[in-house]
Design an enzyme around this catalytic site. Structure first.
Site, PDB file in Angstrom:
ATOM      1  N   GLY A  48       3.919  -5.382  16.936  1.00 11.00           N
ATOM      2  CA  GLY A  48       2.637  -5.931  16.534  1.00 11.00           C
ATOM      3  C   GLY A  48       2.762  -6.674  15.224  1.00 11.00           C
ATOM      4  O   GLY A  48       3.746  -6.527  14.498  1.00 11.00           O
TER       5      GLY A  48
ATOM      6  N   GLY B 140      -1.930  -9.375   9.075  1.00 10.14           N
ATOM      7  CA  GLY B 140      -1.926  -9.943   7.734  1.00 10.14           C
ATOM      8  C   GLY B 140      -1.011  -9.225   6.765  1.00 10.14           C
ATOM      9  O   GLY B 140      -0.625  -9.798   5.751  1.00 10.14           O
ATOM     10  N   PHE B 141      -0.665  -7.983   7.053  1.00  6.11           N
ATOM     11  CA  PHE B 141       0.180  -7.244   6.132  1.00  6.11           C
ATOM     12  C   PHE B 141       1.606  -7.089   6.645  1.00  6.11           C
ATOM     13  O   PHE B 141       2.351  -6.262   6.142  1.00  6.11           O
ATOM     14  CB  PHE B 141      -0.433  -5.862   5.845  1.00  6.11           C
ATOM     15  CG  PHE B 141      -1.397  -5.895   4.709  1.00  6.11           C
ATOM     16  CD1 PHE B 141      -1.032  -5.457   3.455  1.00  6.11           C
ATOM     17  CD2 PHE B 141      -2.666  -6.408   4.893  1.00  6.11           C
ATOM     18  CE1 PHE B 141      -1.913  -5.502   2.405  1.00  6.11           C
ATOM     19  CE2 PHE B 141      -3.559  -6.452   3.849  1.00  6.11           C
ATOM     20  CZ  PHE B 141      -3.192  -6.004   2.594  1.00  6.11           C
ATOM     21  N   GLY B 142       1.982  -7.863   7.613  1.00  9.50           N
ATOM     22  CA  GLY B 142       3.360  -7.821   8.047  1.00  9.50           C
ATOM     23  C   GLY B 142       3.510  -7.537   9.521  1.00  9.50           C
ATOM     24  O   GLY B 142       2.574  -7.682  10.306  1.00  9.50           O
TER      25      GLY B 142
ATOM     26  N   VAL C  22       5.527  -4.969  12.692  1.00 14.87           N
ATOM     27  CA  VAL C  22       6.094  -3.669  13.030  1.00 14.87           C
ATOM     28  C   VAL C  22       7.046  -3.845  14.204  1.00 14.87           C
ATOM     29  O   VAL C  22       6.695  -4.478  15.204  1.00 14.87           O
ATOM     30  CB  VAL C  22       5.000  -2.650  13.373  1.00 14.87           C
ATOM     31  CG1 VAL C  22       5.619  -1.302  13.734  1.00 14.87           C
ATOM     32  CG2 VAL C  22       4.054  -2.487  12.196  1.00 14.87           C
TER      33      VAL C  22
ATOM     34  N   ASP D 209      -9.446   5.134   6.055  1.00 14.98           N
ATOM     35  CA  ASP D 209      -9.416   4.113   7.113  1.00 14.98           C
ATOM     36  C   ASP D 209      -9.269   4.757   8.490  1.00 14.98           C
ATOM     37  O   ASP D 209      -8.466   4.322   9.317  1.00 14.98           O
ATOM     38  CB  ASP D 209      -8.280   3.127   6.854  1.00 14.98           C
ATOM     39  CG  ASP D 209      -8.523   1.775   7.543  1.00 14.98           C
ATOM     40  OD1 ASP D 209      -9.675   1.506   7.908  1.00 14.98           O
ATOM     41  OD2 ASP D 209      -7.565   1.014   7.704  1.00 14.98           O
TER      42      ASP D 209
END
Length: 680
Positions: free
Chosen positions: A361, A364-366, A368, A479
């Protein structure tokens, strides 16, 4: 003639009786002064040297080695009423030779287990015996004596040099710093597990007194008159009729050699003593190996040495240039987490160079990636945080500081991390079934039946209780939602993505900070005060369980006005006596009505707008366990959800969450919807 036949019969009978003794087939006792020809099954990196030395692990990192006696031992606990049926004794000599002097990774354990199938077990602090999911389960029927050379706070370890008695869990019933009693001086003297020197261990259980004793001593000393550990424990419910005995050891980011020199065991009496003179010797340490030169070769060897030196220098130059591709960054704050650090090179190989075929996947944060560690062949998920992410380092440190030390069967375990230049990498347990939201909202996955959903909800509740009250500090997840709950191979729910987590001491007040999270799961007071608390996590949990039970997201703008806000819709249906009509229609009514109604009402209770009236996670678990009845819900609609805030507060909730704060979807394992896509 008759006397002759009797004599022949007697000789045959005597021969038959003596054969088992001569062959030593009493499978309930044995003695090995070295292991050549021993009835031992080896797994992992364990091996037997030519001199009979049993080596469980080597200097390879993140490895497991096991050695178990091939035949099961008959404890006969269910068929015998005699306490002595449970008595046993074992004596062995072991040594731990560290890779770095006086510094070792994880230790080893003597274990009595109902099976030698440890396919679900992991290494590191679990010694290759258990994992985060089954650690502590009564069904393990495991007795282990651990020789631990690393502190693991999640197991309440006292120090990095201790012996513990473990029953079904790596949290020891009792433990003690390693010492031995000197019979001559009548004092306790210190022993270092990672000294590299062999030492005796005697483990004895008295089934009459229900007493388990563990005694240690250097190999040069006789058995001490006093034990290191002595505890009253009834093993009748732990040891089954048939059990296996053996050893298991594991290495982590720091490795070491674990050796067994000799071993004896007796199920019905005192274990046979080992003959020290017959035990195999340990191999010399690397720094102890010295070259043996023949006379007259001095000049030749000098020239050869110079030539080799030049060759090494040239090769070293090329090596350093190549190594820059794998160059890593280390800072002072990382020292605490050193044992959990992976080399970038290993992760590069594990993910086949982070190729797209291994991509799980992105967001915006990188990205996996799925990976297979080259040493252990263990599947992992590698989260690669983008180097240009402004919140990347802060998020990275948050996950290291929290998940790296948390251990619970319903949490995704952080196995380690790595850093290279601007790249930040986190290594997790691989969850083969991905995220819960894929099962709830995607046609790619099969529909989860109610029994599975109920188990997932309860598991997440248990994990939150651990985070809020049972760990060393209070951990606020901040979260919680279906996309951050992962499903393992058995579809058990595991809470993941601790990138927004905050920690504070029990009894302290959490500090005011930026409002972060996903709209629909945010408690109304959070947008006013900016202060996350355990109660704001409870609000998110309420939205989560309604999400799972109803099969829809907390906010869906495309629905009719009265159905846009999930909690409001459920509440209105409850007032009308039709709360079950909000259940996921894909379930087709196939659920226990009492459980469904309980979960929906619990979701409303956790979604109260007044934080003081929400239950704690301790109370939530008491509701699940039936220890406390679920309280009645007030009909006042302003007490539920965000209605008490009015439209102005709702607008504030949206505008206080800029895109630079709220994460985008990164992976089924770590994803967080954008506030603009929350109705998806």
């Amino acid at each position: 003639m008759t006397s002759t036949l009797v004599s022949v019969y007697f000789l045959i009978l005597l021969h038959v009786c003596l054969i088992p003794l001569a062959m030593g087939v009493d499978e309930n006792q044995f003695a090995y002064n070295g292991f050549n020809g021993a009835n031992i099954s080896l797994e992992g990196v364990a091996k037997i040297h030519s001199n009979g030395l049993l080596q469980l692990t080597n200097f390879s990192k993140h490895q497991i080695g096991r050695a178990f006696y091939q035949h099961p031992i008959g404890f006969n606990t269910s068929s015998s009423t005699l306490p002595q049926a449970l008595s046993f004794s074992t004596h062995f000599v072991f040594a731990i030779v560290p890779e770095i002097t006086n510094v070792s990774g994880h230790g080893m354990a003597f274990a009595i287990s109902p099976s030698t199938d440890f396919t679900q077990a992991i290494g590191n602090q679990y010694f290759g015996l258990l994992n985060s999911s089954n650690n502590g389960l009564p069904s393990n029927h495991l007795l282990a004596i651990e020789f631990d050379s690393l502190v693991n706070p999640e197991f309440h370890d006292t120090n990095d040099n201790h012996v513990g008695i473990d029953v079904n869990s790596l949290v020891s019933n009792v433990s003690a710093t390693v010492t031995y009693y000197s019979n001559r001086k009548r004092i306790n003297r210190t022993l270092e597990l990672v000294s590299g020197s062999p030492m005796h261990v005697w483990i004895e259980y008295d089934g009459f007194e229900n007493v388990l004793n563990v005694t240690l001593a250097p190999i040069t000393s006789p058995k001490p008159d006093q034990s290191l550990l002595s505890t009253h424990i009834n093993l009748s419910s732990i040891l089954l009729d048939s059990m296996y005995v053996g050893f298991s050891a594991a290495t982590g980011a720091i490795s070491g050699n674990h050796y067994i020199l000799g071993w004896s065991f007796n199920k019905s009496g005192k274990a046979q003593g080992l003959e020290i003179s017959k035990l195999p010797s340990l191999p010399p340490l690397p720094h102890q190996r010295k070259p043996i030169l023949k006379p007259g070769l001095g000049i030749t060897m000098s020239v050869a040495t110079v030539f080799i030196g030049l060759t090494i220098a040239i090769a070293g130059t090329f090596y350093m240039l190549r190594r820059k591709n794998y160059e890593e960054i280390r800072e002072d704050w990382e020292r605490e987490y050193g044992p959990h650090r992976f080399s970038y090179k290993d992760l590069f190989k594990a993910t086949r160079g982070f190729i797209d075929e291994e991509l799980l996947g992105a967001g915006g944060f990188g990205k996996v990636y799925r990976g297979v560690l080259p040493s252990s062949k263990e599947q992992v998920a590698v989260k690669k945080v983008s180097h240009d992410s402004k919140q990347g380092m802060k998020e990275f440190v948050a996950e290291i500081a929290s998940m790296g030390r948390l251990r619970h069967r319903n949490l995704v375990q952080l196995l380690g991390y790595s850093r290279r230049k601007g790249e930040l990498l986190l290594v997790y347990d691989y969850m083969p079934n991905g995220s819960l939201d894929k099962f709830l909202f995607s046609n790619e996955k099969p529909i989860l039946v109610w029994e599975q959903r109920y188990r997932i909800i309860r598991g997440v509740a248990s994990a939150l209780l651990y985070l809020h009250e049972e760990w060393d500090q209070v951990v606020l997840h901040r979260d919680l939602k279906a996309s951050n709950v992962l499903l393992d191979a058995d579809l058990n729910g595991r809470l993941g993505d601790f990138g927004l987590a905050r920690l504070y001491d029990h009894g302290a007040n959490p500090e005011t900070t930026h409002v972060v999270g996903t709209i629909g799961y945010l408690a109304p007071e959070l947008t006013r005060t900016g202060k996350a608390t355990t109660s704001t996590d409870v609000f998110s949990f309420g939205a989560f369980i309604l999400e799972v039970a109803c099969g829809r997201r907390p906010i869906q703008p495309q629905r009719s006005p009265k159905e846009v806000i999930l909690v409001d819709w459920v509440f209105e249906n409850w007032k009308e006596g039709a709360i079950l009509e909000t259940s996921d229609p894909r379930l087709g009514g196939d659920y226990l009505q009492e459980e469904m109604e309980f979960v929906l009402k619990l979701g409303l209770l956790c979604s109260k707008s007044n934080a003081a009236t929400r239950p704690s996670m301790r109370q939530v678990m008491q509701y699940f366990d039936g220890d406390v009845l679920l309280p009645e819900i007030i009909h006042d609609s302003t007490s539920i959800g965000t209605k008490s805030l009015g439209n102005e507060a709702s607008s504030e909730c949206v505008t206080s969450l800029p895109s630079s704060i709220v994460k985008s979807s990164a992976h089924s394992m770590f994803s967080t919807e954008s506030i603009f896509n929350s109705g998806r």
